[in-house]
Design a protein around this motif. Structure first.
Motif, PDB file in Angstrom:
ATOM      1  N   GLU A   1       0.836  -1.203   0.000  1.00 34.13           N
ATOM      2  CA  GLU A   1       0.000   0.000   0.000  1.00 34.13           C
ATOM      3  C   GLU A   1       0.874   1.259   0.000  1.00 34.13           C
ATOM      4  OE1 GLU A   1      -3.616  -0.180   0.009  1.00 34.13           O
ATOM      5  OE2 GLU A   1      -2.856  -2.118  -0.647  1.00 34.13           O
ATOM      6  N   ARG A   2       0.612   2.165  -0.927  1.00 37.62           N
ATOM      7  CA  ARG A   2       1.355   3.430  -1.005  1.00 37.62           C
ATOM      8  C   ARG A   2       0.568   4.498  -0.259  1.00 37.62           C
ATOM      9  NH1 ARG A   2       2.611   4.549  -7.171  1.00 37.62           N
ATOM     10  NH2 ARG A   2       0.407   3.988  -7.354  1.00 37.62           N
ATOM     11  N   THR A   3       0.853   4.661   1.008  1.00 38.16           N
ATOM     12  CA  THR A   3       0.094   5.579   1.847  1.00 38.16           C
ATOM     13  C   THR A   3       1.008   6.340   2.790  1.00 38.16           C
ATOM     14  OG1 THR A   3      -1.670   5.712   3.529  1.00 38.16           O
ATOM     15  CG2 THR A   3      -0.330   3.712   3.498  1.00 38.16           C
ATOM     16  N   LEU A   4       0.559   7.503   3.229  1.00 41.03           N
ATOM     17  CA  LEU A   4       1.292   8.307   4.209  1.00 41.03           C
ATOM     18  C   LEU A   4       1.004   7.852   5.639  1.00 41.03           C
ATOM     19  CD1 LEU A   4       0.658  11.880   2.726  1.00 41.03           C
ATOM     20  CD2 LEU A   4       2.662  10.419   2.394  1.00 41.03           C
ATOM     21  N   LEU A   5       0.017   6.993   5.806  1.00 44.36           N
ATOM     22  CA  LEU A   5      -0.403   6.587   7.145  1.00 44.36           C
ATOM     23  C   LEU A   5       0.387   5.376   7.634  1.00 44.36           C
ATOM     24  CD1 LEU A   5      -4.275   6.918   6.790  1.00 44.36           C
ATOM     25  CD2 LEU A   5      -2.576   8.669   7.357  1.00 44.36           C
ATOM     26  N   ARG A   6       0.757   5.412   8.905  1.00 46.41           N
ATOM     27  CA  ARG A   6       1.451   4.288   9.514  1.00 46.41           C
ATOM     28  C   ARG A   6       0.466   3.257  10.047  1.00 46.41           C
ATOM     29  NH1 ARG A   6       3.922   6.539  13.891  1.00 46.41           N
ATOM     30  NH2 ARG A   6       2.922   5.344  15.548  1.00 46.41           N
ATOM     31  N   GLU A   7      -0.588   3.745  10.675  1.00 42.13           N
ATOM     32  CA  GLU A   7      -1.614   2.857  11.212  1.00 42.13           C
ATOM     33  C   GLU A   7      -2.823   3.676  11.643  1.00 42.13           C
ATOM     34  OE1 GLU A   7       0.529   1.053  14.442  1.00 42.13           O
ATOM     35  OE2 GLU A   7      -0.189   2.538  15.894  1.00 42.13           O
ATOM     36  N   VAL A   8      -3.933   2.982  11.815  1.00 40.73           N
ATOM     37  CA  VAL A   8      -5.138   3.567  12.387  1.00 40.73           C
ATOM     38  C   VAL A   8      -5.514   2.726  13.591  1.00 40.73           C
ATOM     39  CG1 VAL A   8      -7.603   3.989  12.057  1.00 40.73           C
ATOM     40  CG2 VAL A   8      -5.995   4.576  10.239  1.00 40.73           C
TER      41      VAL A   8
ATOM     42  N   VAL B   1      -2.054   9.686   0.458  1.00 45.63           N
ATOM     43  CA  VAL B   1      -1.034   9.101  -0.410  1.00 45.63           C
ATOM     44  C   VAL B   1      -0.001  10.153  -0.796  1.00 45.63           C
ATOM     45  CG1 VAL B   1      -2.645   7.412  -1.375  1.00 45.63           C
ATOM     46  CG2 VAL B   1      -2.401   9.653  -2.469  1.00 45.63           C
ATOM     47  N   PRO B   2       1.173   9.731  -1.310  1.00 46.72           N
ATOM     48  CA  PRO B   2       2.168  10.683  -1.817  1.00 46.72           C
ATOM     49  C   PRO B   2       1.674  11.359  -3.091  1.00 46.72           C
ATOM     50  CG  PRO B   2       3.157   8.538  -1.339  1.00 46.72           C
ATOM     51  CD  PRO B   2       1.681   8.351  -1.295  1.00 46.72           C
ATOM     52  N   GLU B   3       2.340  12.444  -3.448  1.00 46.08           N
ATOM     53  CA  GLU B   3       1.960  13.245  -4.618  1.00 46.08           C
ATOM     54  C   GLU B   3       1.909  12.420  -5.899  1.00 46.08           C
ATOM     55  OE1 GLU B   3       4.108  16.788  -7.167  1.00 46.08           O
ATOM     56  OE2 GLU B   3       4.246  16.864  -4.980  1.00 46.08           O
ATOM     57  N   GLN B   4       2.868  11.522  -6.118  1.00 44.93           N
ATOM     58  CA  GLN B   4       2.934  10.762  -7.363  1.00 44.93           C
ATOM     59  C   GLN B   4       1.685   9.920  -7.581  1.00 44.93           C
ATOM     60  OE1 GLN B   4       4.952  11.036  -9.867  1.00 44.93           O
ATOM     61  NE2 GLN B   4       3.885   9.429 -11.006  1.00 44.93           N
ATOM     62  N   VAL B   5       1.099   9.417  -6.505  1.00 42.50           N
ATOM     63  CA  VAL B   5      -0.115   8.608  -6.639  1.00 42.50           C
ATOM     64  C   VAL B   5      -1.270   9.461  -7.141  1.00 42.50           C
ATOM     65  CG1 VAL B   5      -1.739   7.104  -5.414  1.00 42.50           C
ATOM     66  CG2 VAL B   5       0.687   7.075  -4.809  1.00 42.50           C
ATOM     67  N   LEU B   6      -1.317  10.718  -6.732  1.00 48.49           N
ATOM     68  CA  LEU B   6      -2.350  11.635  -7.211  1.00 48.49           C
ATOM     69  C   LEU B   6      -2.171  11.912  -8.698  1.00 48.49           C
ATOM     70  CD1 LEU B   6      -2.524  14.268  -4.327  1.00 48.49           C
ATOM     71  CD2 LEU B   6      -3.787  12.139  -4.562  1.00 48.49           C
ATOM     72  N   VAL B   7      -0.937  12.134  -9.109  1.00 46.55           N
ATOM     73  CA  VAL B   7      -0.652  12.386 -10.522  1.00 46.55           C
ATOM     74  C   VAL B   7      -1.114  11.206 -11.373  1.00 46.55           C
ATOM     75  CG1 VAL B   7       1.186  12.732 -12.209  1.00 46.55           C
ATOM     76  CG2 VAL B   7       1.272  13.935 -10.010  1.00 46.55           C
ATOM     77  N   GLU B   8      -0.828   9.990 -10.906  1.00 44.51           N
ATOM     78  CA  GLU B   8      -1.243   8.797 -11.636  1.00 44.51           C
ATOM     79  C   GLU B   8      -2.763   8.678 -11.674  1.00 44.51           C
ATOM     80  OE1 GLU B   8       0.674   5.541  -9.727  1.00 44.51           O
ATOM     81  OE2 GLU B   8       2.698   6.307 -10.107  1.00 44.51           O
TER      82      GLU B   8
END
Length: 352
Positions: free
Chosen positions: A187-194, A340-347
């Motif tokens: 998973e390409r996410t900025l989150l570590r855990e919930v 998510v990181p910026e690149q995932v938004l671009v995609e």
């Protein structure tokens, strides 16, 4: 209908309400010795949350927002700072949410097929009538149902997560299990855990804490500071507009062209933790406008103030970054947002 009213209506009547309502579920556990509770597997705990219907309750919710978003510069003076919220549920689908924000209060009341929203700052109320077929959709109009909201979260990310039970705690004086969802390595996410604190007896979530990398403090957490599971008076779910209030009446969409247009305008690219919401703002959203005090507000100038200019195959625009997510808004009004990181938004914009 004014854009602000449309936004409120969409928030109240849209199918994404349950996910948005997750913000009213929980916060940090209270101090004290961890209670001794029977052992339970993560799958059993998740299943009990998914299948539990929220019982009658009343409680106060507090929010700790460390997102790092420069809210003071948002168009129209919008603020994400919430002082407190009161949540009521009768256990039969009727609910009330009263949000305190400075000197004003925003109230949402659902009673059967009727949903009221009221903003004290504008002294304006909207009465929304929900079609019978829409009421058949579980949880869609249960405005303050923690179990429904948590079930939606768990259903969305459980397959892309490692789910564990990490001990016990107390929230609002009640014993809870600590349920932890960690994104899988793919998973390409900025989150570590919930982390979700689940009431040991009622199996209702009482806390939500969103954790990011590089810090031990939650970036966002919300919780009941007090809660009582008890029958609520019917009068709590009746709403009468204050004298002099401007009242608007609407029919909630249910599968007709307006609703289909809304669903087509906002799309979700991907699934799990790296899901991205994409869409296009109405043309007037980014056009210069008048603020609440009559001042001139230029949304694009504000984007330039707290966003980073970017360009690519999507064109040009700005990226806004918080501790838990990223948003990309193009100059022609398209957007993509997610944890998510910026690149995932671009995609994601390229996949539309």
């Amino acid at each position: 209908m004014q854009p602000k009213t449309k936004a409120i209506t969409a928030a109240v009547t849209g199918s994404a309400l349950g996910a948005a309502g997750l913000a009213w579920i929980a916060m940090p556990a209270t101090a004290g010795e961890a209670p001794e509770l029977p052992a339970i597997s993560a799958e059993e705990l998740v299943q009990s949350v998914v299948t539990t219907r929220t019982p009658a309750l009343a409680g106060t919710v507090e929010v700790d927002n460390n997102l790092g978003l420069p809210v003071s510069t948002l168009p129209g003076g919008t603020s994400l700072d919430i002082d407190a919220a009161r949540v009521y549920n009768d256990g039969a689908g009727n609910s009330k949410l009263a949000i305190e924000q400075g000197a004003s209060e925003h109230t949402v009341v659902r009673n059967g097929a009727t949903v009221w929203t009221y903003d004290s700052a504008d002294n304006a109320a909207t009465k929304i009538t929900v079609p019978p077929e829409a009421l058949q959709k579980p949880g869609e109009y249960e405005l303050s149902d923690p179990a429904t909201a948590a079930a939606q979260l768990l259903a969305k990310v459980r397959e892309s997560s490692t789910v564990t039970v990490e001990g016990t705690a107390r929230v609002a004086g009640r014993a809870v299990y600590e349920l932890v969802l960690t994104p899988k390595p793919t998973e390409r996410t900025l989150l570590r855990e919930v982390r979700v604190a689940v009431d040991a007896e009622k199996r209702v979530p009482l806390r939500l804490a969103v954790m990011t990398y590089g810090t031990s403090d939650p970036a966002f957490q919300v919780a009941f500071s007090d809660i009582a599971f008890a029958p609520q008076p019917a009068s709590e779910f009746q709403f009468t507009p204050p004298q002099g209030a401007k009242v608007t009446e609407e029919q909630a969409p249910a599968g007709h062209p307006e609703q289909r247009d809304l669903e087509n305008a906002v799309q979700v690219v991907g699934d799990g933790w790296d899901s991205v919401v994409t869409g296009t703002f109405p043309a007037e959203t980014l056009a210069p406008q008048r603020g609440e005090r009559g001042e001139s507000v230029d949304p694009k100038a504000l984007l330039a103030q707290f966003g980073k200019p970017v360009s690519g195959a999507f064109g040009t625009g700005y990226v806004i970054t918080t501790k838990v997510g990223t948003a990309l808004i193009t100059d022609d009004g398209r957007f993509a947002a997610g944890a998510v990181p910026e690149q995932v938004l671009v995609e994601a914009l390229g996949a539309k």
